[in-house]
Write a protein that holds these residues in place. Structure first.
Motif, short mmCIF file in Angstrom:
data_model
loop_
_atom_site.label_atom_id
_atom_site.label_comp_id
_atom_site.label_asym_id
_atom_site.label_seq_id
_atom_site.Cartn_x
_atom_site.Cartn_y
_atom_site.Cartn_z
N ILE A 277 16.40 8.31 -19.09
CA ILE A 277 15.89 7.16 -18.35
C ILE A 277 14.36 7.19 -18.31
N GLU A 278 13.80 8.39 -18.10
CA GLU A 278 12.34 8.53 -18.06
C GLU A 278 11.72 8.22 -19.41
N VAL A 279 12.28 8.78 -20.48
CA VAL A 279 11.74 8.57 -21.82
C VAL A 279 11.70 7.09 -22.19
N ASN A 280 12.76 6.38 -21.84
CA ASN A 280 12.89 4.98 -22.27
C ASN A 280 12.48 3.97 -21.20
N GLY A 281 12.02 4.46 -20.05
CA GLY A 281 11.58 3.57 -18.98
C GLY A 281 12.66 2.57 -18.58
N GLU A 282 13.91 3.04 -18.51
CA GLU A 282 15.05 2.13 -18.35
C GLU A 282 15.06 1.37 -17.03
N LEU A 283 14.52 1.95 -15.97
CA LEU A 283 14.55 1.28 -14.68
C LEU A 283 13.25 0.55 -14.36
N ASP A 284 12.21 0.81 -15.15
CA ASP A 284 10.93 0.16 -14.92
C ASP A 284 11.05 -1.35 -15.14
N GLY A 285 10.77 -2.13 -14.13
CA GLY A 285 10.78 -3.58 -14.27
C GLY A 285 12.15 -4.20 -14.43
N LEU A 286 13.23 -3.42 -14.19
CA LEU A 286 14.58 -3.95 -14.37
C LEU A 286 14.88 -5.07 -13.37
N TYR A 287 14.50 -4.87 -12.11
CA TYR A 287 14.73 -5.90 -11.09
C TYR A 287 14.05 -7.21 -11.49
#
Length: 311
Positions: free
Chosen positions: A212-222
């Protein structure tokens, strides 16, 4: 490696999207193209699908799987969070449906060289977009101990985050941690033998956190889910598949906020907030895979599907 993938909750997704034959649909995470193929089969000559993925291998495979429908599909390479801008570039305004299937696809996990799996030994990588600089090896060997604790605790929800981070720092000082096997072994040793495998492989949550950190999966998801939902025309639907609680919580919160109507103090004579209901939630509780599907695809076990309709 052949890009084979079983689409999760295939029937439920297609029924939930209620595909219109002449509609415009967006598959934000093409993956193995199973869901996209199902959508395309329901479109007529006037229908269109935008198929996006961050992984070039997924797009290459998608072009083969969907070649029969090449005139109806546009492939886009990039982070799905950039899709509102990409749709603008394509001259597409309102859309009739959008699917977001979050998480890692089976081919990425099964292809050992991609470094996603704690079971198969490979160089630490975990990049969905292999052109980006940050990879798992950089996180594991370069992040300060406090940052590793944050990543493992927040994204892996692992209670032993501090102990695991300390072990990683200690081991990398001896020799850089470069393989999935070595990282998994370090994590395993942090758990008491009595319940080391009580809830599956002990490295599962740590690998999830680093991915999740490597791919920024939660960044800006909302913000993305909110923006893409507001591109739906009236009656259009959004379907989101999540695979862990952090993603699902974000989707749930966005949907709840978009479903709210006026939030003014009821004592006021007129509305001054300007808030209006944008969607109707069609799944008060998330849909999960049935017993038959789980027999065929154990990876669907943690999947949750939420669907909403634009009003």
């Amino acid at each position: 490696m052949e890009f084979r993938h079983i689409p999760v909750m295939y029937r439920e997704v297609l029924e939930g999207l209620d595909v219109k034959a002449d509609g415009i649909y967006v598959d934000c995470t093409l993956g193995g193209a199973g869901h996209s193929l199902g959508i395309l089969k329901k479109l007529n000559a006037g229908g269109k699908l935008i198929a996006n993925d961050l992984d070039e291998e997924a797009l290459e495979n998608g072009r083969k799987v969907l070649k029969e429908y090449a005139d109806k599909v546009t492939f886009v390479h990039g982070d799905y969070k950039d899709l509102p801008a990409r749709l603008d570039e394509l001259g597409i305004g309102e859309i009739d449906g959008v699917l977001i299937d979050l998480g890692v696809s089976s081919p990425q996990i099964d292809n050992a060289e991609r470094g996603f799996s704690y079971i198969k030994n490979a160089p630490l990588d975990m990049r969905m977009d292999r052109t980006q600089a940050l990879d798992a090896k950089a996180v594991v060997n370069g992040y300060p101990r406090e940052e590793l604790v944050r990543v493992i605790r927040e994204y892996g929800e692992d209670k032993l985050a501090a102990k695991i981070a300390a072990a990683i720092v200690r081991e990398r000082e001896r020799e850089p941690i470069e393989t999935t096997e070595r990282l998994a072994s370090i994590v395993e040793k942090c758990y008491p033998a009595a319940y080391r495998y009580k809830f599956g492989h002990p490295a599962k949550r740590v690998f999830q956190a680093i991915r999740i950190e490597v791919n920024g999966e939660l960044d800006g998801l909302y913000e993305f889910i909110e923006a893409i939902t507001l591109r739906l025309r009236k009656g259009g639907r959004i379907a989101v598949i999540t695979f862990h609680s952090l993603e699902d919580r974000i989707v749930k919160n966005v949907f709840k906020e978009l479903e709210k109507d006026c939030i003014c103090d009821k004592r006021l004579p007129v509305c001054v907030c300007g808030k209006r209901q944008e969607i109707k939630i069609l799944t008060p509780k998330p849909v999960t895979a049935g017993e038959e599907e789980l027999k065929e695809n154990r990876r669907a076990e943690s999947a949750k599907l939420r669907i909403a309709e634009r009003v």
